[in-house]
Design a protein around this motif. Structure first.
Motif, mmCIF file in Angstrom:
data_model
loop_
_atom_site.group_PDB
_atom_site.id
_atom_site.type_symbol
_atom_site.label_atom_id
_atom_site.label_comp_id
_atom_site.label_asym_id
_atom_site.label_seq_id
_atom_site.Cartn_x
_atom_site.Cartn_y
_atom_site.Cartn_z
ATOM 1 N N LEU A 216 41.778 52.301 23.311
ATOM 2 C CA LEU A 216 41.965 50.866 23.109
ATOM 3 C C LEU A 216 43.385 50.400 23.388
ATOM 4 O O LEU A 216 43.614 49.199 23.586
ATOM 5 N N LEU A 217 44.339 51.325 23.429
ATOM 6 C CA LEU A 217 45.735 50.931 23.614
ATOM 7 C C LEU A 217 45.984 50.193 24.931
ATOM 8 O O LEU A 217 46.767 49.230 24.956
ATOM 9 N N PRO A 218 45.366 50.598 26.061
ATOM 10 C CA PRO A 218 45.595 49.806 27.284
ATOM 11 C C PRO A 218 45.173 48.340 27.160
ATOM 12 O O PRO A 218 45.828 47.468 27.745
ATOM 13 N N PHE A 219 44.127 48.073 26.386
ATOM 14 C CA PHE A 219 43.714 46.685 26.196
ATOM 15 C C PHE A 219 44.744 45.919 25.372
ATOM 16 O O PHE A 219 45.036 44.754 25.649
ATOM 17 N N ALA A 220 45.323 46.594 24.372
ATOM 18 C CA ALA A 220 46.407 45.966 23.612
ATOM 19 C C ALA A 220 47.625 45.740 24.502
ATOM 20 O O ALA A 220 48.303 44.705 24.414
ATOM 21 N N GLY A 221 47.910 46.708 25.383
ATOM 22 C CA GLY A 221 49.022 46.543 26.318
ATOM 23 C C GLY A 221 48.802 45.380 27.266
ATOM 24 O O GLY A 221 49.768 44.703 27.663
ATOM 25 N N ALA A 222 47.553 45.119 27.646
ATOM 26 C CA ALA A 222 47.256 43.987 28.527
ATOM 27 C C ALA A 222 47.587 42.669 27.853
ATOM 28 O O ALA A 222 48.034 41.716 28.508
ATOM 29 N N LEU B 269 44.203 46.445 31.858
ATOM 30 C CA LEU B 269 42.793 46.208 31.541
ATOM 31 C C LEU B 269 41.897 47.159 32.322
ATOM 32 O O LEU B 269 40.959 47.754 31.782
ATOM 33 N N PHE B 270 42.189 47.289 33.614
ATOM 34 C CA PHE B 270 41.402 48.207 34.420
ATOM 35 C C PHE B 270 41.542 49.636 33.919
ATOM 36 O O PHE B 270 40.571 50.401 33.867
ATOM 37 N N MET B 271 42.756 50.023 33.568
ATOM 38 C CA MET B 271 42.979 51.385 33.085
ATOM 39 C C MET B 271 42.123 51.667 31.855
ATOM 40 O O MET B 271 41.488 52.724 31.749
ATOM 41 N N GLY B 272 42.095 50.718 30.926
ATOM 42 C CA GLY B 272 41.271 50.894 29.735
ATOM 43 C C GLY B 272 39.797 50.977 30.068
ATOM 44 O O GLY B 272 39.057 51.786 29.485
ATOM 45 N N ALA B 273 39.332 50.143 31.015
ATOM 46 C CA ALA B 273 37.924 50.165 31.395
ATOM 47 C C ALA B 273 37.548 51.497 32.039
ATOM 48 O O ALA B 273 36.507 52.094 31.728
ATOM 49 N N GLU C 59 30.643 48.117 34.150
ATOM 50 C CA GLU C 59 30.717 46.731 34.613
ATOM 51 C C GLU C 59 32.099 46.134 34.379
ATOM 52 O O GLU C 59 32.547 45.271 35.140
ATOM 53 N N LEU C 60 32.780 46.593 33.337
ATOM 54 C CA LEU C 60 34.130 46.090 33.084
ATOM 55 C C LEU C 60 35.085 46.513 34.202
ATOM 56 O O LEU C 60 36.000 45.756 34.554
ATOM 57 N N THR C 61 34.880 47.689 34.785
ATOM 58 C CA THR C 61 35.708 48.074 35.930
ATOM 59 C C THR C 61 35.462 47.146 37.117
ATOM 60 O O THR C 61 36.393 46.826 37.865
ATOM 61 N N SER C 62 34.214 46.705 37.300
ATOM 62 C CA SER C 62 33.917 45.762 38.394
ATOM 63 C C SER C 62 34.608 44.426 38.158
ATOM 64 O O SER C 62 35.150 43.813 39.079
ATOM 65 N N ILE C 63 34.595 43.962 36.912
ATOM 66 C CA ILE C 63 35.213 42.672 36.591
ATOM 67 C C ILE C 63 36.728 42.733 36.760
ATOM 68 O O ILE C 63 37.342 41.842 37.370
ATOM 69 N N THR C 64 37.344 43.778 36.234
ATOM 70 C CA THR C 64 38.804 43.884 36.365
ATOM 71 C C THR C 64 39.200 44.116 37.820
ATOM 72 O O THR C 64 40.261 43.642 38.263
ATOM 73 N N SER C 65 38.371 44.846 38.571
ATOM 74 C CA SER C 65 38.655 45.008 40.001
ATOM 75 C C SER C 65 38.587 43.670 40.714
ATOM 76 O O SER C 65 39.408 43.372 41.594
ATOM 77 N N PHE C 66 37.634 42.834 40.337
ATOM 78 C CA PHE C 66 37.531 41.482 40.903
ATOM 79 C C PHE C 66 38.810 40.690 40.644
ATOM 80 O O PHE C 66 39.338 40.013 41.539
ATOM 81 N N LEU C 67 39.336 40.791 39.436
ATOM 82 C CA LEU C 67 40.566 40.071 39.103
ATOM 83 C C LEU C 67 41.753 40.586 39.905
ATOM 84 O O LEU C 67 42.612 39.804 40.339
#
Length: 814
Positions: free
Chosen positions: A11-17, A118-122, A140-148
């Motif tokens: 969860l830490l990468p999401f907090a870092g985001a 965010l991508f790293m966490g996904a 699916e979260l990797t697809s969304i963050t890749s889109f961003l």
């Protein structure tokens, strides 16, 4: 405690985001250093599992979510997932630092770093997920963050198109994967990967195996850019280079390969697996290598060789020889190191020289010596030359593929051609920009800052160290990973000491072919370009055609089902209702038995029944709408009395209230809307609408009769009668059901009534404002004078529609 730390590492990468934009706004590009501590912590935590995993243990943990459905938030760490976790967090650390230097001065650098984290966490959550549901969510979260990330520069049309393309392709594959996981759940009864890998016999024996396999391959092939879905990955090079180095080389595009490796013990070993994976992987290897020859952009050259490498990995994963898994494992690790380094080299050249076009580069060796060293090291590993880890991988590939059977000869030839093409591209990227005469570049070339060259130099050096200390690398990384993929103990012992034999001979042949391709690169580029122009359209254009066709079909369908006419919506609703009610009754022979005339019936019951019938006839025969509304209320009141006579006072009271409200609301609508007094429908629509009304009424009648003729189950009634007083402290069972047992439903009904009341209030308060007329005509008298480009009638009409204003700006009216 280790489980808690694993959860924190996830969860830490999401907090870092969340922290990244705030920290970057205060520290600028130097924020990369503290933000890099987040993946460093995760890397150190997962590296602590290396001794346990090397000893043959697996680590599981997590938290139960929905026990009745066997859903949990859980993780499963073995040699495969641990290797991916180390690659994601280790390369991720270098990418965060690299992005700090590459995006220096960009106004949205904080947002970009947040997306990277965010991508790293996904991706980290994806590779250590144990639960099917958790795997799909992170997938699916990797697809969304890749889109961003691909669409980061959203002002450019090319970036937006590439981001949408990647999202559609990988997102669609994700839905296929979800269906495949549901199949596996129903086939085995398990919802965790740690249990599924031991249920291979059950999966392969199931009649639904092929369906599950095709769906899983749909998810894996789209994510890992296998032919014919390969086109989205090179197009994703529109993203900034840190994205290309992280997502589309070292981590995300390998998610499909990870999935195939993870499911190999459960779904591998079948004829379909051993045909489909080598075939599509081999085609992708050749297509990626040939298309790379055509390119002059450094990133595109590397992107197409990434496609080729992914094809090679898929081909090896599906190959049925003992050492194919070992070769796939070694090549996956080697590719992550050298391709991540080369992508960062390409970005560094672009950042410091102002161009990525290989035909406009040359002589950068003196200006960028550190970058040149990193490029050479990475290229040697990509070419499969000693003393780098890529050499070990290539030797193992030929050891696994070489054989006397026609199938082995064919795929060995495919591997030689693909590796030779990648050999040529590796040295084209590493040598052509740096050697030869100096070429004037758009920017004055010079060595980049430490944030830019630290990443590629580190990854390239790791490729050397992993080969030199290969026993340690095999003990802690390669062997545990191969064991997890194969589903049995699979030790790897290959080293830098070459073994005289077929693999070494095939390596030498690859080098010779690769040198020939490198020396003829310009000529081959033109030949491939002419070939592709002759072929015409390809999957990339097919995607555009698909999206265009989808838009046109959606537009046409919307025009039909969303016509904007209330009458059409109501008619369609009742048609579907009639079909839903009647078709099952007739199709499954569930028609009820017709009741007989009751033996005893009172005259007053017949009277109210007759009133109801008279009310219906009056509604149909009414000459004006108001009479029809009142007659409908009379019919409803008669039915309410019948409810009362047959022992349902609560239902009767509800019916009285509903009918009263209906009459009042309909009457108010009649007074507020400009409706004609009578209904002037033509004869044919009248017949059709009458038939539809009869069909709906008949459907409800038959359904209710069929329901009441079935065996009565008193369990629910007994439960309510027994516990209403004890649990809800209410003697009136009906009230308890409405208020307590189905209180949420009742609250929804109250909300509907409240919204209806507000609508009625708004309807009552509507006032039609008198139309304001101007004191004097705004168009001068006399014939209009035509002006070029001005529509005089439209101008006059628009002017007359606007109220006049006095000099003070106040409106005047008569």
């Amino acid at each position: 405690m280790p489980g808690d730390l694993t959860l924190i590492a996830m969860l830490l990468p999401f907090a870092g985001a969340v922290l990244a934009p705030w920290l970057t706004a205060r520290m600028g590009h130097n924020a990369a250093w503290p933000l890099a501590l987040i993946p460093v912590f995760a890397f150190v935590h997962f590296a602590g599992f290396l001794p346990e995993i090397a000893a043959g243990e697996v680590i599981t943990g997590g938290y139960v979510w929905v026990p009745s459905l066997a859903l949990s938030f859980s993780w499963f760490i073995d040699g495969l997932s641990l290797t991916f976790a180390l690659l994601i967090t280790g390369i991720g650390t270098l990418i965060v630092l690299y992005a700090g230097g590459y995006m220096k001065g960009h106004p949205q650098q904080g947002r970009f770093t947040a997306y990277i984290l965010l991508f790293m966490g996904a991706m980290l959550g994806l590779v250590i997920s144990d639960s099917f549901l958790m795997l799909f969510i992170f997938w699916e979260l990797t697809s969304i963050t890749s889109f961003l990330l691909i669409g980061f520069d959203h002002r450019r049309e090319a970036s937006r198109r590439s981001a949408l393309q990647a999202l559609v392709v990988t997102g669609g594959g994700g839905l296929a994967l979800l269906a495949g996981l549901i199949f596996l759940w129903n086939m085995t009864g398990v919802t965790q990967l740690s249990l599924l890998v031991n249920a291979g016999d059950v999966v392969r024996a199931s009649p639904f195996y092929l369906a599950a396999l095709f769906l899983v391959l749909g998810g894996a092939f789209t994510k890992s850019a296998q032919f014919p879905f390969h086109f989205w990955l090179p197009n994703a090079m529109e993203a900034p280079t840190p994205v290309s180095a992280f997502l589309h080389s070292a981590t995300m595009v390998k998610a499909g390969v990870y999935l195939l490796m993870r499911l190999n013990p459960a779904m591998g070993g079948t004829l379909a697996w051993e045909i489909l994976l080598p075939f599509f992987g081999g085609v992708t290897l050749l297509v990626g290598g040939i298309l790379a020859i055509r390119q002059t952009d450094l990133k595109l050259m590397l992107a197409y060789t990434t496609v080729a490498s992914l094809g090679l990995l898929v081909m090896l994963t599906g190959f049925d020889t003992p050492h194919a898994v070992e070769a796939a494992v070694l090549y996956l690790v080697a590719h992550s190191l050298f391709k991540g380094a080369l992508f960062m080299v390409a970005g560094l050249i672009d950042h410091e020289a102002g161009t990525r076009d290989v035909t406009r580069l040359g002589g950068l060796r003196k200006a960028m010596p550190v970058t040149f060293i990193a490029a050479i090291f990475a290229a040697i590993s990509m070419a499969g030359l000693p003393p780098f880890f890529g050499f070990l991988a290539k030797e193992e590939i030929y050891y696994a593929l070489a054989g006397a059977s026609p199938r082995a000869v064919f795929f060995t030839a495919v591997a030689i051609i693909g590796n030779a093409l990648m050999f040529a591209i590796a040295f084209a990227v590493a040598l052509k920009p740096f050697l030869g005469a100096e070429v004037k570049t758009p920017k004055h070339a010079h060595e980049g800052p430490v944030l830019l060259w630290l990443g590629p130099l580190t990854l390239a050096a790791l490729g050397l160290l992993a080969a030199v200390f290969s026993p340690l690398a095999h003990q802690f990384v390669s062997t545990p990973m191969a064991t997890a993929v194969a589903g049995e103990a699979t030790p790897i012992t290959i080293s830098l000491i070459p073994h005289i034999g077929v693999p070494l001979a095939l390596s030498l042949l690859t080098i010779l072919v690769g040198i020939g391709v490198y020396r003829s690169l310009d000529r081959l580029r033109g030949m491939v370009d002419e070939l592709l122009l002759g072929i015409g359209t390809g999957p990339d254009r097919w995607f555009d055609g698909f999206i265009s066709g989808l838009v046109h079909v959606s537009y046409g369908l919307t025009r039909v089902v969303q016509s904007g006419r209330l009458q059409f919506y109501i008619t369609a609703t009742f048609v579907i209702l009639a079909v839903t009610l009647l078709v099952p009754l007739f199709a499954y022979d569930e028609l009820p038995a017709l009741p007989g005339w009751p033996a005893e019936i009172s005259f007053y019951e017949l009277a109210f029944f007759a009133i109801a019938v008279i009310g219906i006839v009056t509604v149909v025969m009414a000459k004006d709408r108001l009479t029809a509304i009142v007659s409908l209320g009379i019919q409803g009141f008669a039915v309410a009395v019948l409810f009362l006579l047959f022992g349902a006072p609560d239902l009767s009271f509800t019916q009285f209230m509903v009918e009263t409200l209906s009459v009042v609301i309909l009457a108010l609508v009649m007074t507020r809307l400009k409706l004609s007094v009578t209904d002037h429908r033509p004869f044919v629509p009248t017949i059709l609408h009458g038939a539809l009304a009869l069909a709906c009424g008949l459907g409800f009648m038959l359904l209710l009769m069929r329901a009441t003729q079935g065996a009565f189950d008193p369990a629910l009634s007994i439960f309510f009668n027994t516990y209403s007083k004890i649990i809800a402290h209410g003697a009136n069972v009906v009230n308890v059901i409405i208020v307590d047992y189905r209180g949420v439903d009742t609250m929804g009904e109250i909300a509907v009534v409240m919204i209806t009341g507000l609508a009625i209030l708004a309807l009552i308060r509507i006032r039609v404002a008198p139309r304001l007329q101007p004191e004097a005509p705004l168009v001068p008298a006399g014939p209009p004078v035509a002006r070029e480009g001005v529509d005089q009638p439209a101008l006059a009409e628009a002017a007359m529609a606007s109220p006049a204003k006095s000099k003070s700006g106040a409106r005047k009216s008569k």
